[in-house]
Scaffold this motif. Structure first.
Motif, PDB file in Angstrom:
ATOM      1  N   LEU A   1      25.282  66.754 -18.975  1.00 34.05           N
ATOM      2  CA  LEU A   1      24.775  66.821 -17.613  1.00 34.05           C
ATOM      3  C   LEU A   1      24.888  68.273 -17.161  1.00 34.05           C
ATOM      4  O   LEU A   1      25.959  68.860 -17.218  1.00 34.05           O
ATOM      5  N   SER A   2      23.754  68.868 -16.781  1.00 36.34           N
ATOM      6  CA  SER A   2      23.742  70.251 -16.290  1.00 36.34           C
ATOM      7  C   SER A   2      23.663  70.221 -14.767  1.00 36.34           C
ATOM      8  O   SER A   2      22.752  69.612 -14.204  1.00 36.34           O
ATOM      9  N   LEU A   3      24.623  70.871 -14.126  1.00 37.09           N
ATOM     10  CA  LEU A   3      24.691  70.887 -12.670  1.00 37.09           C
ATOM     11  C   LEU A   3      24.566  72.323 -12.184  1.00 37.09           C
ATOM     12  O   LEU A   3      25.121  73.236 -12.784  1.00 37.09           O
ATOM     13  N   SER A   4      23.844  72.509 -11.096  1.00 29.21           N
ATOM     14  CA  SER A   4      23.803  73.826 -10.454  1.00 29.21           C
ATOM     15  C   SER A   4      23.878  73.604  -8.948  1.00 29.21           C
ATOM     16  O   SER A   4      23.379  72.606  -8.429  1.00 29.21           O
ATOM     17  N   GLY A   5      24.556  74.533  -8.275  1.00 25.54           N
ATOM     18  CA  GLY A   5      24.717  74.386  -6.837  1.00 25.54           C
ATOM     19  C   GLY A   5      25.362  75.614  -6.229  1.00 25.54           C
ATOM     20  O   GLY A   5      25.457  76.668  -6.856  1.00 25.54           O
ATOM     21  N   VAL A   6      25.813  75.450  -5.008  1.00 23.93           N
ATOM     22  CA  VAL A   6      26.421  76.539  -4.248  1.00 23.93           C
ATOM     23  C   VAL A   6      27.748  76.029  -3.693  1.00 23.93           C
ATOM     24  O   VAL A   6      27.835  74.886  -3.233  1.00 23.93           O
ATOM     25  N   ALA A   7      28.778  76.895  -3.767  1.00 22.48           N
ATOM     26  CA  ALA A   7      30.095  76.562  -3.223  1.00 22.48           C
ATOM     27  C   ALA A   7      30.512  77.643  -2.235  1.00 22.48           C
ATOM     28  O   ALA A   7      30.131  78.803  -2.368  1.00 22.48           O
ATOM     29  N   GLU A   8      31.336  77.263  -1.231  1.00 19.48           N
ATOM     30  CA  GLU A   8      31.814  78.230  -0.246  1.00 19.48           C
ATOM     31  C   GLU A   8      32.707  79.282  -0.896  1.00 19.48           C
ATOM     32  O   GLU A   8      32.766  80.416  -0.429  1.00 19.48           O
ATOM     33  N   SER A   9      33.412  78.871  -1.973  1.00 22.44           N
ATOM     34  CA  SER A   9      34.275  79.820  -2.679  1.00 22.44           C
ATOM     35  C   SER A   9      34.423  79.384  -4.132  1.00 22.44           C
ATOM     36  O   SER A   9      34.078  78.257  -4.496  1.00 22.44           O
ATOM     37  N   ASN A  10      34.977  80.275  -4.919  1.00 25.29           N
ATOM     38  CA  ASN A  10      35.212  79.955  -6.332  1.00 25.29           C
ATOM     39  C   ASN A  10      36.259  78.860  -6.477  1.00 25.29           C
ATOM     40  O   ASN A  10      36.262  78.110  -7.454  1.00 25.29           O
ATOM     41  N   ASN A  11      37.170  78.758  -5.508  1.00 28.53           N
ATOM     42  CA  ASN A  11      38.184  77.704  -5.548  1.00 28.53           C
ATOM     43  C   ASN A  11      37.545  76.323  -5.488  1.00 28.53           C
ATOM     44  O   ASN A  11      38.025  75.379  -6.100  1.00 28.53           O
ATOM     45  N   ARG A  12      36.456  76.205  -4.737  1.00 25.03           N
ATOM     46  CA  ARG A  12      35.754  74.918  -4.647  1.00 25.03           C
ATOM     47  C   ARG A  12      35.143  74.543  -6.005  1.00 25.03           C
ATOM     48  O   ARG A  12      35.173  73.386  -6.400  1.00 25.03           O
ATOM     49  N   VAL A  13      34.626  75.530  -6.716  1.00 24.67           N
ATOM     50  CA  VAL A  13      34.065  75.281  -8.051  1.00 24.67           C
ATOM     51  C   VAL A  13      35.176  74.837  -8.989  1.00 24.67           C
ATOM     52  O   VAL A  13      35.024  73.871  -9.758  1.00 24.67           O
ATOM     53  N   SER A  14      36.331  75.517  -8.930  1.00 20.48           N
ATOM     54  CA  SER A  14      37.469  75.142  -9.780  1.00 20.48           C
ATOM     55  C   SER A  14      37.937  73.733  -9.462  1.00 20.48           C
ATOM     56  O   SER A  14      38.229  72.932 -10.363  1.00 20.48           O
ATOM     57  N   SER A  15      38.019  73.428  -8.178  1.00 25.33           N
ATOM     58  CA  SER A  15      38.426  72.090  -7.757  1.00 25.33           C
ATOM     59  C   SER A  15      37.421  71.046  -8.264  1.00 25.33           C
ATOM     60  O   SER A  15      37.812  69.967  -8.737  1.00 25.33           O
TER      61      SER A  15
END
Length: 191
Positions: free
Chosen positions: A125-139
């Protein structure tokens, strides 16, 4: 001395023997011709009998060939039906999984993270999006890894996206789609 002529008696005796010999030869020739004729007739009869047996075998072989073709066709149709049934069963069994995957994806998505696209190829599954910060991506990646339905999240790239905020990041990641993880099921059974 008296003259005795033995020649006519010998000639008669020879003529009689010659006649007997010719009769014997004629009888032998007749017996041989009769034997050859009988042998030829016997062989011809055996050949005709064998031809009739061959004809019976040929017709039975043709019937069996037709039956073999029918059996092969039935086996082919049977296999096609089994394949169709398997596909239908897989579709019926996998139908609720799509809902499960999306539900799990929503639960794993933290606040402040938006998905722009989702693409599935096989079990990836390939996902792409936008996060408020890199911490949100890690979470998000931790949540996916802890999920029962996803495993091995891999970050493909993170880029700054200033149009959504100062610390906003556009990301792309891939994750493997699995069924329910076996470890959790076994732990639940043990408890």
């Amino acid at each position: 001395m008296a003259k005795i002529n033995l020649l006519p008696w010998r000639q008669e005796y020879r003529a009689q023997k010659q006649k007997e010999f010719q009769q014997i030869i004629v009888i032998v020739i007749l017996v041989v011709v009769g034997a050859v004729f009988g042998w030829v007739k016997t062989v011809d009869k055996q050949i005709l009998d064998q031809k009739s047996r061959n004809q019976v075998l040929t017709t039975r072989i043709k019937k069996l060939d037709i039956q073999v073709r029918e059996i092969k066709e039935l086996k082919k149709r049977r296999q096609e039906l089994i394949d169709r049934m398997r596909v239908i069963q897989e579709l019926q069994g996998n139908r609720p999984l799509a809902v499960r995957y999306f539900d799990e994806l929503v639960q794993a998505t933290p606040e402040g993270l938006w998905l722009n696209s989702i693409e599935r190829k096989g079990n990836k599954l390939s996902l792409s999006g936008v996060a408020e910060s890199n911490n949100r991506v890690s979470s998000f990646m931790r949540n996916l890894d802890q999920s029962d339905w996803y495993e091995y999240p891999a970050l493909a790239g993170v880029t700054a996206s200033p149009r959504f905020g100062e610390q906003a990041s556009a990301f792309q990641l891939t994750v493997n789609v699995t069924g329910r993880k076996q470890d959790d099921d076994q732990d639940a059974v043990k408890k």
